[in-house]
Design a protein around this motif. Structure first.
Motif, PDB file in Angstrom:
ATOM      1  N   GLU A 101     -10.470  -1.334   4.426  1.00 16.82           N
ATOM      2  CA  GLU A 101     -10.853  -0.661   5.680  1.00 16.82           C
ATOM      3  C   GLU A 101     -11.615  -1.349   6.690  1.00 16.82           C
ATOM      4  O   GLU A 101     -12.611  -2.261   6.079  1.00 16.82           O
ATOM      5  CB  GLU A 101     -11.724   0.689   5.251  1.00 16.82           C
TER       6      GLU A 101
ATOM      7  N   ASP B  65      10.308   5.832   5.232  1.00 12.09           N
ATOM      8  CA  ASP B  65       9.479   4.986   4.473  1.00 12.09           C
ATOM      9  C   ASP B  65      10.569   4.015   3.920  1.00 12.09           C
ATOM     10  O   ASP B  65      11.584   4.349   3.163  1.00 12.09           O
ATOM     11  CB  ASP B  65       8.883   5.816   3.314  1.00 12.09           C
TER      12      ASP B  65
ATOM     13  N   LYS C 190      -4.278  -1.125  -2.577  1.00  8.72           N
ATOM     14  CA  LYS C 190      -5.051  -0.631  -1.484  1.00  8.72           C
ATOM     15  C   LYS C 190      -5.428  -1.305  -0.277  1.00  8.72           C
ATOM     16  O   LYS C 190      -5.769  -2.732  -0.254  1.00  8.72           O
ATOM     17  CB  LYS C 190      -6.462  -0.023  -2.193  1.00  8.72           C
ATOM     18  N   ARG C 191      -5.403  -0.776   0.812  1.00 11.74           N
ATOM     19  CA  ARG C 191      -5.781  -1.382   1.931  1.00 11.74           C
ATOM     20  C   ARG C 191      -7.179  -1.623   2.176  1.00 11.74           C
ATOM     21  O   ARG C 191      -8.041  -0.845   1.673  1.00 11.74           O
ATOM     22  CB  ARG C 191      -5.395  -0.457   3.264  1.00 11.74           C
TER      23      ARG C 191
ATOM     24  N   ASP D 189       0.851  -1.237   0.001  1.00  9.46           N
ATOM     25  CA  ASP D 189      -0.101   0.114  -0.073  1.00  9.46           C
ATOM     26  C   ASP D 189       0.819   1.243   0.148  1.00  9.46           C
ATOM     27  O   ASP D 189       2.056   1.084   0.551  1.00  9.46           O
ATOM     28  CB  ASP D 189      -0.929  -0.046   1.291  1.00  9.46           C
ATOM     29  N   ASP D 190       0.205   2.126  -0.451  1.00  8.24           N
ATOM     30  CA  ASP D 190       1.165   3.646  -0.923  1.00  8.24           C
ATOM     31  C   ASP D 190       1.434   4.448   0.506  1.00  8.24           C
ATOM     32  O   ASP D 190       2.020   5.377   0.428  1.00  8.24           O
ATOM     33  CB  ASP D 190       0.565   4.302  -1.783  1.00  8.24           C
ATOM     34  N   ILE D 191       1.093   4.115   1.656  1.00  8.88           N
ATOM     35  CA  ILE D 191       1.045   4.698   2.876  1.00  8.88           C
ATOM     36  C   ILE D 191       2.614   4.746   3.435  1.00  8.88           C
ATOM     37  O   ILE D 191       3.045   3.722   3.372  1.00  8.88           O
ATOM     38  CB  ILE D 191       0.093   4.382   3.974  1.00  8.88           C
ATOM     39  N   PRO D 192       3.128   5.630   3.488  1.00  8.61           N
ATOM     40  CA  PRO D 192       4.587   5.758   3.998  1.00  8.61           C
ATOM     41  C   PRO D 192       4.896   4.758   5.379  1.00  8.61           C
ATOM     42  O   PRO D 192       4.118   5.000   6.003  1.00  8.61           O
ATOM     43  CB  PRO D 192       4.953   6.953   4.275  1.00  8.61           C
ATOM     44  N   TYR D 193       5.643   3.963   5.146  1.00  8.16           N
ATOM     45  CA  TYR D 193       5.826   2.750   6.393  1.00  8.16           C
ATOM     46  C   TYR D 193       7.147   3.275   6.848  1.00  8.16           C
ATOM     47  O   TYR D 193       8.323   2.815   6.444  1.00  8.16           O
ATOM     48  CB  TYR D 193       5.894   1.505   5.736  1.00  8.16           C
TER      49      TYR D 193
ATOM     50  N   PRO E 155       1.505   0.172  -6.023  1.00  8.74           N
ATOM     51  CA  PRO E 155       0.672   0.520  -4.950  1.00  8.74           C
ATOM     52  C   PRO E 155      -0.354  -0.524  -5.083  1.00  8.74           C
ATOM     53  O   PRO E 155      -1.207  -0.811  -6.039  1.00  8.74           O
ATOM     54  CB  PRO E 155       0.519   1.806  -5.064  1.00  8.74           C
TER      55      PRO E 155
END
Length: 332
Positions: free
Chosen positions: A161, A143, A158-159, A132-136, A156
């Motif tokens: 929800e 990141d 998608k998570r 997923d594209d959220i910085p880890y 990327p």
């Protein structure tokens, strides 16, 4: 067909088994389905603790990024995970096996690195990394996938929800008493559950109360069902009684009503009785009775009245009455 019958393979310890020439691909080339001599190798990594639908959906997206894709999933070990992220519910072997039985996974890489290096990517001939594209942020980095993104190798996903490992653990912690009582009922000891003696007695008492409540609810439901059946039977009986009553009244009126069968029977019987007791008439062709001329006429009766002609006037009528009275006196 092979994937549906057997679990995915583990990555060999030596090197990638793909022998085809491995040229660097762009995302556009991979989406067009090239190269034709080998699949696009995609790598997705994670902890995958308490493997759930959110994990499976992410892997499904990674598998379907390109027309011809081969998905490698890296799973970090317990030691590495406990060091950088925290304690896990499932052991590393349990997590490896969970991934092997996901239908989208072609290969599972055990003891995956926390940070991907160029050497690692080349060793396993990885074309793209999916996440997923959220910085880890982890291990001192804002990141951990930043250098992969800069190299144009990041794709990327998608998570999902509403579902995550942290959410599941939060539910368990929030309803800890419920799950502790549940496992006590299923035979686990207080020691296995790390429950104190006092809490154990409290949970067992609560379980007894719950069982008693359940019995009461069961009795109430059975009582409601019984009352419903009685009402239903009563309704049926009343309906049948009404039908029989209407049938009885109809039969009674048909028999004893104004035009009933019983009245007709009485009329017919009374008619036969009247006919039986009435005198029979003489036959119309019987000969007339004649009187013999030799016989003398019967003497006049003592009380025979003389035939007189009707009076023509009132005076004559009074005279005749006077003569009748005088005759009576002479007889005396």
């Amino acid at each position: 067909m092979h994937k549906l019958k057997y679990p995915s393979i583990f990555t060999p310890e030596t090197s990638c088994e793909c022998r085809a020439p491995h040229e660097k691909l762009s995302v556009e080339q991979a989406r067009r389905g090239t190269p034709v001599d080998r699949p696009v190798r995609i790598y997705a990594d994670g902890i995958f603790d308490l493997f759930h639908s959110g994990h499976a959906r992410a892997l499904m997206q990674a598998k379907n990024l390109f027309p011809n894709a081969y998905l490698i999933v890296g799973v970090c070990s317990d030691e590495l995970t406990h060091k950088y992220k925290g304690f896990t519910v499932m052991t590393e072997d349990e997590r490896y096996e969970a991934l092997r039985h996901c239908r989208y996974v072609d290969e599972v890489l055990r003891d995956a690195p926390w940070t991907l290096t160029q050497e690692f990517l080349e060793k396993h001939k990885i074309d793209f990394v999916a996440h997923d594209d959220i910085p880890y942020s982890s291990a001192g980095s804002e990141d951990v996938y930043q250098h992969i993104k800069e190299a144009g190798m990041f794709v990327p996903t998608k998570r999902t929800e509403g579902i995550s490992t942290s959410d599941l653990i939060t539910r368990i912690v929030r309803d800890y008493d419920v799950y502790a009582r549940r496992n006590l009922q299923r035979g686990y000891t207080a020691k296995e559950l790390n429950v104190s003696y006092i809490n154990e007695k409290k949970y067992r008492l609560q379980n007894q109360v719950d069982r008693m409540k359940e019995k009461v609810r069961t009795v109430e439901e059975k009582s409601k069902h019984f009352v419903y059946r009685v009402e239903e039977k009563s309704h049926d009986l009343i309906q049948k009684w009404e039908e029989k009553s209407r049938e009885f009244i109809g039969n009674f009126l048909e028999l004893f009503g104004p035009d009933g069968t019983w009245k007709q029977m009485l009329q017919e019987r009374s008619g036969r009785m009247i006919q039986a007791f009435s005198p029979r008439c003489s036959p119309s062709n019987s000969p007339p009775r004649d009187y013999s001329p030799s016989r003398s006429p019967s003497p006049p009766s003592r009380w025979a009245m003389p035939r007189t002609s009707p009076p023509t006037s009132p005076k004559g009528a009074s005279a005749s009455i006077s003569s009748m009275s005088e005759g009576d006196e002479d007889e005396k």
